[in-house]
Design an enzyme around this catalytic site. Structure first.
Site, PDB file in Angstrom:
ATOM      1  N   ASP A  22       0.866  -1.178   0.000  1.00 56.63           N
ATOM      2  CA  ASP A  22       0.000   0.000   0.000  1.00 56.63           C
ATOM      3  C   ASP A  22       0.903   1.229   0.000  1.00 56.63           C
ATOM      4  O   ASP A  22       1.469   1.592   1.018  1.00 56.63           O
ATOM      5  CB  ASP A  22      -0.904  -0.019   1.239  1.00 56.63           C
ATOM      6  CG  ASP A  22      -1.784   1.234   1.330  1.00 56.63           C
ATOM      7  OD1 ASP A  22      -1.572   2.184   0.534  1.00 56.63           O
ATOM      8  OD2 ASP A  22      -2.668   1.268   2.200  1.00 56.63           O
ATOM      9  N   HIS A 137      -5.618  12.124  13.626  1.00 61.54           N
ATOM     10  CA  HIS A 137      -6.622  12.082  12.548  1.00 61.54           C
ATOM     11  C   HIS A 137      -7.848  11.258  12.929  1.00 61.54           C
ATOM     12  O   HIS A 137      -8.866  11.287  12.234  1.00 61.54           O
ATOM     13  CB  HIS A 137      -6.018  11.495  11.271  1.00 61.54           C
ATOM     14  CG  HIS A 137      -4.902  12.318  10.709  1.00 61.54           C
ATOM     15  ND1 HIS A 137      -5.069  13.628  10.336  1.00 61.54           N
ATOM     16  CD2 HIS A 137      -3.590  12.024  10.473  1.00 61.54           C
ATOM     17  CE1 HIS A 137      -3.911  14.108   9.884  1.00 61.54           C
ATOM     18  NE2 HIS A 137      -3.000  13.162   9.964  1.00 61.54           N
ATOM     19  N   ASP A 174       2.440  18.676  14.135  1.00 69.36           N
ATOM     20  CA  ASP A 174       2.489  17.735  13.011  1.00 69.36           C
ATOM     21  C   ASP A 174       2.148  18.513  11.728  1.00 69.36           C
ATOM     22  O   ASP A 174       1.409  19.492  11.770  1.00 69.36           O
ATOM     23  CB  ASP A 174       1.453  16.627  13.253  1.00 69.36           C
ATOM     24  CG  ASP A 174       1.512  15.504  12.231  1.00 69.36           C
ATOM     25  OD1 ASP A 174       2.006  14.426  12.592  1.00 69.36           O
ATOM     26  OD2 ASP A 174       1.054  15.701  11.084  1.00 69.36           O
ATOM     27  N   HIS A 176       0.352  17.624   9.274  1.00 64.53           N
ATOM     28  CA  HIS A 176      -1.025  17.413   8.813  1.00 64.53           C
ATOM     29  C   HIS A 176      -2.011  18.059   9.783  1.00 64.53           C
ATOM     30  O   HIS A 176      -1.717  18.183  10.979  1.00 64.53           O
ATOM     31  CB  HIS A 176      -1.336  15.918   8.726  1.00 64.53           C
ATOM     32  CG  HIS A 176      -0.451  15.165   7.782  1.00 64.53           C
ATOM     33  ND1 HIS A 176       0.688  14.504   8.195  1.00 64.53           N
ATOM     34  CD2 HIS A 176      -0.544  14.982   6.433  1.00 64.53           C
ATOM     35  CE1 HIS A 176       1.252  13.930   7.141  1.00 64.53           C
ATOM     36  NE2 HIS A 176       0.535  14.214   6.062  1.00 64.53           N
ATOM     37  N   ASP A 267       6.774  15.267  10.989  1.00 65.61           N
ATOM     38  CA  ASP A 267       6.721  15.342   9.531  1.00 65.61           C
ATOM     39  C   ASP A 267       6.730  16.802   9.077  1.00 65.61           C
ATOM     40  O   ASP A 267       6.801  17.099   7.891  1.00 65.61           O
ATOM     41  CB  ASP A 267       5.498  14.589   8.973  1.00 65.61           C
ATOM     42  CG  ASP A 267       4.253  14.773   9.814  1.00 65.61           C
ATOM     43  OD1 ASP A 267       4.216  15.711  10.649  1.00 65.61           O
ATOM     44  OD2 ASP A 267       3.294  13.990   9.655  1.00 65.61           O
ATOM     45  N   TYR A 307       8.275  10.851   9.154  1.00 70.12           N
ATOM     46  CA  TYR A 307       8.539   9.692   8.295  1.00 70.12           C
ATOM     47  C   TYR A 307       9.930   9.657   7.697  1.00 70.12           C
ATOM     48  O   TYR A 307      10.262   8.728   6.977  1.00 70.12           O
ATOM     49  CB  TYR A 307       7.453   9.610   7.212  1.00 70.12           C
ATOM     50  CG  TYR A 307       6.086   9.651   7.871  1.00 70.12           C
ATOM     51  CD1 TYR A 307       5.603   8.546   8.573  1.00 70.12           C
ATOM     52  CD2 TYR A 307       5.336  10.830   7.913  1.00 70.12           C
ATOM     53  CE1 TYR A 307       4.401   8.592   9.254  1.00 70.12           C
ATOM     54  CE2 TYR A 307       4.125  10.883   8.585  1.00 70.12           C
ATOM     55  CZ  TYR A 307       3.664   9.762   9.252  1.00 70.12           C
ATOM     56  OH  TYR A 307       2.486   9.819   9.936  1.00 70.12           O
TER      57      TYR A 307
HETATM   58  N1  Q9C Z   1      -4.055  10.337  -0.938  1.00 70.20           N
HETATM   59  C1  Q9C Z   1       0.114  11.315  10.379  1.00 70.20           C
HETATM   60  O1  Q9C Z   1       1.091  11.967  10.100  1.00 70.20           O
HETATM   61  N2  Q9C Z   1      -1.907  10.472   3.416  1.00 70.20           N
HETATM   62  N3  Q9C Z   1      -0.710  10.845   9.434  1.00 70.20           N
HETATM   63  C2  Q9C Z   1      -3.038  10.098   2.620  1.00 70.20           C
HETATM   64  C3  Q9C Z   1      -4.141  10.050   0.443  1.00 70.20           C
HETATM   65  C4  Q9C Z   1      -2.106  10.136   4.787  1.00 70.20           C
HETATM   66  C5  Q9C Z   1      -0.484  11.146   8.051  1.00 70.20           C
HETATM   67  C6  Q9C Z   1      -2.887  10.468   1.181  1.00 70.20           C
HETATM   68  C7  Q9C Z   1      -1.140  10.804   5.713  1.00 70.20           C
HETATM   69  C8  Q9C Z   1      -1.467  10.512   7.159  1.00 70.20           C
HETATM   70  C9  Q9C Z   1      -0.182  10.943  11.773  1.00 70.20           C
HETATM   71 ZN    ZN Z   2       1.400  14.007  10.071  1.00 73.42          ZN
END
Ligand code: Q9C
Ligand code: ZN
Length: 681
Positions: A22, A137, A174, A176, A267, A307
């Site tokens: 994935d 999230h 973070d 996001h 990140d 990451y």
């Molecule tokens: N096209 C945290 O950093 N990316 N979560 C999804 C979909 C997900 C990050 C992209 C990134 C989640 C905790």
């Molecule tokens: Zn994040």
């Protein structure tokens, strides 16, 4: 007063992993946890922390935030085969289940709660929990973005219920948007949620309208949700610091939390494939240090994303080092937020103006974006020190940043004198409060010779000479890095300061920052730029004003209703100080000081972030109480009390506005609005 730093790590949480292919989820690997912990060991930080075990969060605790349906789905995955797990995972946006996921997620929740318990019970002052899966999230009824249970949200709710806390601050650094946390608390005025996040005008995941700056909370919670969207990638140290100075910190001080929780994703650091930002690990030391000034130091840092393994682990180490009270490394690179960052900062201030007293008199109106709208993958200001160039491919970039950080961390991990304070004062004042090295007075002739070179006519009295001798002895210990900071008591602060500044420059320091509070008999010559003087006094000095741009007079008389100085510190002093990048800070208090002990303590607490925490305090010898609280602030192991914060008056906001407009061309960290003096950026 509690002391010590808790560290929670449980190898169990590395068993949750992706079992199939994935490309979206494959960055959330177990090594995120283990490599961070290994790096903490390498820096000998683990052994300095108080180990606290994780535990499984109970069902009841998970239900504080989540629906029983969500809990049951999660529980049911424990016995599923791969095919079934894959199918359930597919019901969510970016999540994967493993047979151990439920157990790990309960440990992650329990780790956050153990941390809250340790801090609230006073077993430790602060701490960090390294957990997987992350949480921010995750929503009441859904896993999302690698998160199953919202660890930090549960921790906040738990602290409210179990300890009756009424004001909790969650800082989500973070990269996001923690939309899960926003949804959980958007109607709750007792939880102030701050998040900055890569947004790119809603192009970046999770691409929600509700992640923009105008989502300020709902109903009774209006004003308690703060979103700072980044509309470009490449944001760096100065953008993050500007966000703290001009948005988060003044709000946090007005809010006055009883506990601070950090949704600590890295990140947002350099090299991260998701964030594509430019901030270097040491910026997290500064962010941590600022938050340590709130809630009496009660700070719980809980891991979220991150990451790039090297960037992540170095940033984790910077955070823990700072929690332990170590000196703060200096930030490198140009200190100026980029235009796009300033726009976002401006807009969130405008959106929150109705809800915050300190913003009441600021003039803000919403901006149409001045920075180009064809922004995608266009970089914000590129920090020259990071040699961050356009992507070739992910692997190349990852390795490049790894190499960069290998070198970079060697440069900033200066040999640290553990925080030690040299003092020229006798034990009757402060020696019992901290490890003091009482310094022998320097040989008088040596002092006379030194002083005659610049201020001979000013020091005729023996008492002054004597105090200069001991001040110089303290200063030498700082300059030669035997101690981190020091206190000198003086019968004539301005003379001592003038001598201290000259001596430091002659010793070879390139930039010395001096904050002088109170009347100053003599104004040191600041024309060569090696000294920057910020003079805080009640009225303009009768002394002839220099026209040096390195002498700044800030007229400020602390309000009677409470400590309103915080607005000047965040809105003016810190931005100027960070722009200047001093290698030594001198804070002096002379006669007729216009600030109370609380305001001065605040100054000491916050300025420890500069100049690798090197500070010389010069204080008039009549100020016993002040001396004691300064000694406490400098010791770094307990938080001084800043008193109740009061909003600044209209007149004061005006004073700051005028100064900002005059000086933001020179001191670029002052910029928080796009209206003035921005064209040259
Ligand atoms: N096209 C945290 O950093 N990316 N979560 C999804 C979909 C997900 C990050 C992209 C990134 C989640 C905790
Ligand atoms: Zn994040």
């Amino acid at each position: 007063m509690a002391s010590g730093t808790a560290l929670i790590y449980d190898e169990e949480m590395t068993s949750h992993k992706l079992l199939w292919k994935d490309p979206i989820c494959d960055i959330e690997v177990p090594e995120r946890l283990s490599s961070s912990y290994e790096q903490l060991k390498r820096y000998h930080l683990v052994e300095r922390c108080v180990p606290v075990p994780a535990r499984e969060g109970s069902e009841e605790e998970i239900l504080l935030v989540h629906s029983s349906e969500h809990l049951e789905v999660a529980k049911s995955t424990q016995t599923m085969n791969e095919e079934e797990m894959k199918r359930v995972s597919g019901n969510y946006d970016a999540f994967f289940f493993h047979p151990s996921t439920y157990h790990c997620a309960r440990l992650a929740v329990g780790a956050a709660l153990q941390l809250v318990d340790s801090v609230i019970a006073g077993k430790v002052c602060n701490g960090m929990a390294l957990v997987r899966p992350p949480g921010h999230h995750s929503q009441r009824n859904a896993a999302n973005g690698f998160c199953l249970f919202n660890n930090v949200a549960i921790a906040a709710e738990y602290a409210k219920r179990k300890y009756g806390l009424q004001r909790i601050l969650i800082v989500d650094w973070d990269v996001h948007h923690g939309q899960g946390t926003q949804y959980i608390f958007e109607e709750d005025p007792s939880v102030l949620y701050f998040s900055w996040h890569r947004y790119e005008h809603q192009e970046f995941w999770p691409s929600l309208k509700k992640s923009d700056y105008d989502a300020v909370g709902l109903g009774r919670g209006k004003g308690s949700n703060i979103n700072l969207p980044w509309n470009k990638v490449g944001m760096g140290n100065s953008d993050y610091l500007a966000a703290f100075f001009h948005v988060l910190l003044p709000m946090a001080f007005e809010f006055d939390p009883e506990l601070v929780l950090v949704s600590s994703g890295y990140d947002s650091g350099i090299g991260d494939p998701e964030g594509q930002m430019n901030a270097t690990p040491e910026v997290f030391a500064h962010l941590t240090h600022f938050l340590m000034q709130l809630a009496n130091g009660k700070l719980c840092v809980i891991l979220e994303g991150g990451y790039h393994l090297k960037s992540l682990s170095e940033s984790v180490c910077m955070t823990v080092k700072t929690l332990l009270g170590d000196p703060i490394p200096q930030i490198t690179g140009e200190m100026a937020p980029c235009l796009s960052a300033i726009e976002s900062i401006h807009n969130v201030r405008a959106a929150h103006k109705p809800y915050w007293k300190w913003l009441m008199y600021e003039d803000t109106s919403f901006l149409q974006y001045l920075s180009t709208k064809s922004h995608l993958l266009e970089k914000a200001n590129t920090n020259p020190s990071t040699e961050h160039e356009s992507k070739i491919n992910n692997t190349d970039e990852t390795i490049k940043v790894e190499r960069f950080l290998e070198l970079h961390m060697k440069n900033i991990l200066f040999p640290v004198p553990p925080i030690k304070t040299a003092a020229s004062v006798e034990s009757k004042t402060s020696a019992h409060l901290l490890p003091v090295h009482v310094v022998k007075e320097k040989d008088m002739n040596e002092v006379k010779a030194l002083v005659s070179a610049f201020y001979a006519d000013l020091v005729k009295e023996d008492e002054t000479l004597l105090s200069l001798g001991s001040m110089l002895a303290v200063l030498d210990k700082i300059l030669t890095k035997q101690v981190c900071n020091g206190i000198a008591e003086s019968p004539a602060a301005s003379v001592s300061v003038a001598v201290a500044l000259r001596h430091s420059v002659r010793f070879g320091f390139q930039r010395v920052l001096c904050i002088f509070v109170g009347d100053m008999e003599i104004i040191p010559n600041t024309e060569d730029g090696r000294i920057l003087m910020i003079h805080v006094c009640e009225k303009l000095q009768s002394v002839e004003k220099t026209n040096s741009k390195h002498y700044i007079s800030l007229n400020w008389k602390e309000g009677a209703e409470g400590n309103d100085f915080f607005s000047a510190v965040f809105g003016f002093i810190l931005p100027v100080a960070y722009s200047y990048q001093a290698n030594l800070t001198v804070i002096a208090v002379g006669p007729n000081r216009s600030l109370g002990i609380n305001g001065i303590s605040l100054l000491f607490g916050l300025l420890r972030g500069l100049a690798e925490s090197r500070i010389l305090a010069v204080i008039e010898n009549t100020e016993i109480n002040l001396m004691q609280s300064v000694a406490t602030a400098l010791a770094g192991n307990s938080r001084p009390d800043f008193g109740v914060c009061a909003p600044p008056t209209q007149e004061k906001v005006h004073t700051l506005k005028i100064l900002r407009e005059q000086l933001q061309q020179e001191w670029k960290m002052l910029r928080c609005s796009v209206k003035n003096g921005i064209s040259g950026n």
